[in-house]
Scaffold this active site. Structure first.
Site, PDB file in Angstrom:
ATOM      1  CB  SER A 109     -29.716  18.219 -19.873  1.00 54.56           C
ATOM      2  OG  SER A 109     -29.440  19.276 -20.744  1.00 54.56           O
ATOM      3  CB  SER A 140     -30.362  22.083 -18.490  1.00 57.13           C
ATOM      4  OG  SER A 140     -31.111  20.958 -18.922  1.00 57.13           O
ATOM      5  CE  LYS A 197     -33.958  19.956 -16.833  1.00 54.69           C
ATOM      6  NZ  LYS A 197     -33.125  19.338 -17.892  1.00 54.69           N
TER       7      LYS A 197
END
Lengths: 568, 108
Positions: free
Chosen positions: A169, A145, A70
């Site tokens: 997330s 996210s 990420k």
């Protein structure tokens, strides 16, 4: 096929492809990424090769595996944008500890995945740098996210990815995309190199195609780190427990990878500690370790001690996750099932009920749990997260970090104001404003102090629940993946929907999201996965992953038909 | 949220808001604050429950005088945005300048 195919699903060793797998990246990965938008940055030079696969030495646990990261986690040489215009030119000068560890274990990092700006959002749609869609239905969100990481795994582009979980997330996008997502215990994985958003809540975690793979990567990245003082030197409540992350590796905090000689064994030094703390030879049971006097730690002791006292089933190890197929199912396990009206859509409610039945059919006993804190968990979460964000993001000022405005400013504060106003997106500004307001002297007691008191109540309520069950089954989101754009739920409804996932972050306990079923939503024609999560007391990752693995082998969840995995 | 509060908050957060943004965030922050206020009712309900549950054998009070709550002093300083020193003043006070910058010796 020029990509290793003979590993993964059953936890076997990965055999690196002897030839250069350039085709894999040049054609498949890139073409899929053009459709999905999972990666912000791809680097063909970092593709898995025989050389990178051998980087960790003989027997490296992640040899040949590509692991996506990420884009709020530092990887040297890659950009570190956090999905923000403010950091669009920033390149990381160093590797995060978790990244160092996975690289030392033989993994390669093909690229950085898209996220909501600074991790603030639940649809991977707040970044001005890209938009990620769901591989099951490209008109829908992948969640957020960590939507890019989840979509990359679901679309078969990588078998594993690193994400971060501040309020759900990892688990919410894992549920939307039909993959597994682990939010570890707070302090289990070093956050050195993770761009801070809400420091008391967030953890680095793992998304993967199977529970076995998730446990493999978790074991590699977990453990103490001298660069992150919030990491635990070992599961402090159960020293020496083989159920604990890091117990499978040498105890030295500077050791980055498990060596083959110590694989799957309790290091002698830690075994000795266990013998002193509890009864030698019984150290694998958290209940016994909890009884050994380690109850004064950080307010989380009650969780493990109480859960351990259930004492029905021996505590599994991370190695047991790979053996779940051959085990006795869930016999002896007690699963907590949420009672009352949870405000779920019809599709998610149906999957939840089916999963309860399935867990019972696999041998688990179920017990009803009422969690009153679900009424206010999201409000508590957004109060604390926004307050911490307003402080953490103060460093993005166009001077220390962030793009400096082209126009000269009259004074330093004006320069900061210009940089932040130009570089930050509306969702980030909203949370910074909200957090700043909440922390103002006139409002602090009304919001922030109250949220901290309620956070304590949430921890207590979960501890009481874990005293009655080994794991708690909960939704990850009230609906399946929603449509991208304005057709989805409004901003406030999305935030309120985080009430299930925020619990684990507020209490610091681990949770595992798993694909529980497929549904065809009322407003769509395509089948979508629905994910649920299992929550457990601190340091119960192996237990949760073992339960998920038993469920996995009973259901064999498939991926999106359009994107067969590039590994098998 | 009243306009003045949002302006002060934006100043403290070092974010300049356009008029459009000001209108948008006034609504959104107010909406969030209204939602966060649900914590008040939640805490009150929990306190009521706790009071009810913890009262089977109430102990005798040890003090019968008028209630005198402890005086609390806030440890937080007031939220007053301050005007920064103008960079022109700083440059003017510097020993050596170059254009609009302060000149310093090379160190690398």
């Amino acid at each position: 096929m020029d990509y290793p195919r003979d590993a993964g699903r059953r936890g076997q060793r990965y055999a690196p492809a002897p030839e250069d797998p350039g085709t894999f990246y040049d054609h498949t990965l890139r073409s899929r990424n053009e459709e999905i938008g999972a990666f912000l940055e791809l680097d063909p030079a970092r593709r898995p090769t025989a050389t990178t696969a051998n980087a960790g030495g003989e027997g490296a646990p992640l040899a040949g595996l590509p692991v996506a990261v990420k884009d709020n986690i530092a990887v040297e040489g890659f950009h570190l944008t956090c999905g923000s215009l403010l950091l669009r030119t920033y390149r990381s000068p160093y590797d995060a500890t978790a990244v160092k560890r996975l690289a030392s274990a033989g993994a390669s990092i093909p690229g950085k995945t898209l996220l909501d700006e600074f991790g603030m959002g639940s649809a991977t749609d707040t970044s001005p740098l890209g938009l990620c869609c769901n591989p099951w239905d490209r008109s829908r969100t992948a969640g957020g996210s960590s939507g890019g990481s989840a979509a990359a795994v679901a679309a078969g582009m990588v078998p594993l990815a690193l994400g971060s979980d501040t309020g759900g997330s990892i688990r919410q996008p894992a549920g939307f995309c039909g993959v597994y997502g682990l939010k570890p215990t707070y302090g289990a994985v070093s956050r050195h190199g993770l761009v801070a958003y809400a420091s008391s809540l967030e953890t680095i975690g793992v998304l993967g195609a199977t529970p076995e793979l998730v446990s493999l990567l978790f074991d590699v990245i977990a453990g103490p780190d001298e660069w992150d003082q919030t990491t635990s030197p070992s599961p402090s409540l159960a020293p020496g427990s083989p159920s604990a992350p890091g117990a499978l590796r040498p105890a030295s905090p500077t050791t980055l990878a498990r060596t083959s000689s110590t694989a799957w064994t309790v290091p002698a030094a830690q075994a000795g500690q266990a013998g002193q703390a509890g009864q030698a030879g019984q150290a694998g049971h958290t209940g016994q370790a909890g009884q050994a006097g380690h109850t004064g730690q950080a307010g989380q002791a009650g969780h493990t001690g109480q859960a351990g006292q259930t004492g029905r089933t021996p505590e599994p190890t991370l190695e047991d996750v790979a053996r779940a197929r051959d085990g006795a199912g869930l016999a002896g396990r007690r699963i907590g099932v949420l009672a009352g009206d949870l405000g779920l859509s019809a599709e998610v409610r149906a999957v939840y009920c089916q999963s309860v039945d399935r867990l019972r059919s696999l041998g688990a006993e179920t017990v009803e749990i009422t969690l009153g804190c679900l009424d206010y968990s999201a409000a508590v979460y957004y109060t604390i997260a926004s307050a911490e964000a307003s402080s953490n993001l103060a460093r993005f000022d166009g001077i220390r970090y962030g793009v400096r405005p082209a126009e000269p400013a009259d004074n330093p504060y004006e320069l900061v104001r210009m940089a932040r106003s130009d570089g930050l997106g509306p969702e980030v500004k909203l949370r910074i404003l909200l957090g700043t307001f909440i922390l103002r002297s006139g409002f602090h007691a009304r919001y922030y102090a109250r949220a901290q008191r309620l956070r304590r109540r949430i921890s207590s309520e979960l501890a009481e629940a874990f005293a009655r069950c080994d794991a708690l089954l909960a939704p990850t989101f009230p609906t399946p993946a929603f449509p991208l754009g304005d057709a989805g739920p409004g901003p406030l409804a999305r935030k309120q929907a985080d009430r299930f996932t925020a619990l684990a972050n507020l209490a610091g306990c681990p949770a595992v999201a798993f694909p529980a079923g497929l549904v065809t939503p009322e407003d769509g024609a395509t089948e979508l996965p629905v994910g649920l999560q299992l929550l457990g007391p601190p340091w119960s990752e192996a237990r949760l992953l073992s339960i998920a693995a038993v469920h996995h082998h009973a259901t064999e969840p498939a991926g999106p038909p359009e994107y067969p995995p590039l590994w098998e | 949220m009243i306009d003045r509060e949002l302006r002060i908050t934006a100043d403290l957060a070092r974010i300049a808001l356009s008029r459009q943004e000001h209108e948008r965030f006034a609504q959104e922050v107010q909406s969030m604050l209204t939602y966060l206020d649900s914590m008040t009712a939640a805490e009150a309900a929990l306190e009521d429950t706790a009071a009810g549950a913890a009262d089977p054998n109430p102990a005798n009070p040890t003090h019968y005088g008028p209630v005198q709550p402890l005086r609390r002093a806030s440890g937080l300083r007031p939220d007053h945005p301050v005007v920064a020193a103008r960079s022109a003043d700083l440059v003017e006070a510097a020993e050596e300048t170059e254009d609009r910058f302060i000149a310093v010796p090379n160190v690398l």
